[in-house]
Motif scaffolding. Structure first.
Motif, PDB file in Angstrom:
ATOM      1  N   VAL A   9       0.842  -1.205   0.000  1.00  0.00           N
ATOM      2  CA  VAL A   9       0.000   0.000   0.000  1.00  0.00           C
ATOM      3  C   VAL A   9       0.872   1.248   0.000  1.00  0.00           C
ATOM      4  N   ASP A  10       1.910   1.251   0.819  1.00  0.00           N
ATOM      5  CA  ASP A  10       2.816   2.406   0.880  1.00  0.00           C
ATOM      6  C   ASP A  10       3.481   2.658  -0.473  1.00  0.00           C
ATOM      7  N   ILE A  11       3.905   1.580  -1.131  1.00  0.00           N
ATOM      8  CA  ILE A  11       4.553   1.721  -2.443  1.00  0.00           C
ATOM      9  C   ILE A  11       3.547   2.234  -3.471  1.00  0.00           C
ATOM     10  N   LEU A  12       2.318   1.703  -3.427  1.00  0.00           N
ATOM     11  CA  LEU A  12       1.273   2.151  -4.339  1.00  0.00           C
ATOM     12  C   LEU A  12       0.998   3.639  -4.162  1.00  0.00           C
ATOM     13  N   GLU A  17       1.231   9.280  -5.966  1.00  0.00           N
ATOM     14  CA  GLU A  17       1.581  10.680  -5.719  1.00  0.00           C
ATOM     15  C   GLU A  17       2.572  11.178  -6.765  1.00  0.00           C
ATOM     16  N   VAL A  18       3.595  10.376  -7.045  1.00  0.00           N
ATOM     17  CA  VAL A  18       4.583  10.739  -8.058  1.00  0.00           C
ATOM     18  C   VAL A  18       3.918  10.844  -9.434  1.00  0.00           C
ATOM     19  N   ALA A  19       3.092   9.864  -9.776  1.00  0.00           N
ATOM     20  CA  ALA A  19       2.449   9.839 -11.096  1.00  0.00           C
ATOM     21  C   ALA A  19       1.511  11.027 -11.274  1.00  0.00           C
ATOM     22  N   PHE A  20       0.690  11.333 -10.260  1.00  0.00           N
ATOM     23  CA  PHE A  20      -0.229  12.467 -10.362  1.00  0.00           C
ATOM     24  C   PHE A  20       0.550  13.759 -10.625  1.00  0.00           C
ATOM     25  N   ASN A  21       1.589  13.988  -9.842  1.00  0.00           N
ATOM     26  CA  ASN A  21       2.406  15.195 -10.004  1.00  0.00           C
ATOM     27  C   ASN A  21       3.058  15.242 -11.379  1.00  0.00           C
ATOM     28  N   HIS A  22       3.601  14.104 -11.780  1.00  0.00           N
ATOM     29  CA  HIS A  22       4.305  14.020 -13.061  1.00  0.00           C
ATOM     30  C   HIS A  22       3.349  14.323 -14.222  1.00  0.00           C
ATOM     31  N   ILE A  23       2.159  13.746 -14.180  1.00  0.00           N
ATOM     32  CA  ILE A  23       1.160  13.980 -15.229  1.00  0.00           C
ATOM     33  C   ILE A  23       0.779  15.458 -15.275  1.00  0.00           C
ATOM     34  N   LEU A  24       0.504  16.045 -14.112  1.00  0.00           N
ATOM     35  CA  LEU A  24       0.094  17.449 -14.075  1.00  0.00           C
ATOM     36  C   LEU A  24       1.192  18.370 -14.593  1.00  0.00           C
TER      37      LEU A  24
END
Length: 205
Positions: A9-12, A17-24
């Protein structure tokens, strides 16, 4: 929940969080100045420093954590969806939650295969402007958690999520002119996800 699943869960959540920021960052709906560089998975990623955006992302991630803690199968998918100025969905990054953990996979005790898979996703996200049309000006976004009715009730009754207004989207507008682009299937000892993008090539003008 077992220790392995807690780590999963922590890794997910870290990855989301990284993916959301990266996409934005790479879809350019915010000024690039609100993002800073950060090193993770052995590559450079971009992370927001904007308080309101960070609070929104934090609330979403907290809700995902609480739902998984209650029932690890309660989430079907997590979507980061962009809307044009007419509030029509024009692009959707889909994180399809096949299963929190894959079964019968070769053990990955140091999460090296998981990290490599997440690194590949981030690298693909960083070149998304080469395979997706630009996001129009005045676009907005939201993060949607596809879940079940019982999970929504649980979320509303959870004191850890009571300060965040969740909305049920029964009448969500669907994209008509769909173009689906697979990104990556992650199937490791830690995670089992399918990632893809859907864009509306007509309304994205």
């Amino acid at each position: 929940m077992s220790q392995d699943k807690i780590v999963g869960v922590d890794i997910l959540l870290e990855f989301l969080e990284v993916a959301f920021n990266h996409i934005l960052f790479f879809r350019k709906i915010y000024p690039k100045e609100i993002f800073v560089k950060k090193k993770i998975y052995g590559i450079t990623v971009y992370v927001s420093e904007h308080p309101e955006l960070n609070e929104y992302l934090s609330n979403v991630l907290n809700a995902i954590r609480e739902l998984i803690k209650e029932d690890e199968n309660s989430i079907r998918a997590i979507n980061l969806t962009f809307y044009n100025k007419n509030k029509l969905p024009i692009e959707k990054f889909v994180f399809d939650m096949v299963k929190l953990q894959a079964e019968f996979m070769e053990r990955d005790p140091y999460y090296l295969k998981t990290e490599e898979a997440l690194k590949t996703v981030c690298l693909k996200l960083s070149i998304c402007d080469t395979y997706l049309r630009a996001i129009p000006d005045n676009s907005t976004f939201s993060i949607e958690i596809q879940t079940y009715e019982t999970a929504h009730v649980t979320l509303n009754e959870n004191p850890n999520c009571e300060d965040f207004p969740w909305i049920i989207k029964d009448d969500a507008v669907e994209m008509i002119n769909k173009n689906l682009l697979p990104l990556k299937n992650i199937k490791t000892d830690c995670l089992n996800l399918q990632l893809y993008v859907i864009e509306d090539i007509v309304n994205k003008i």
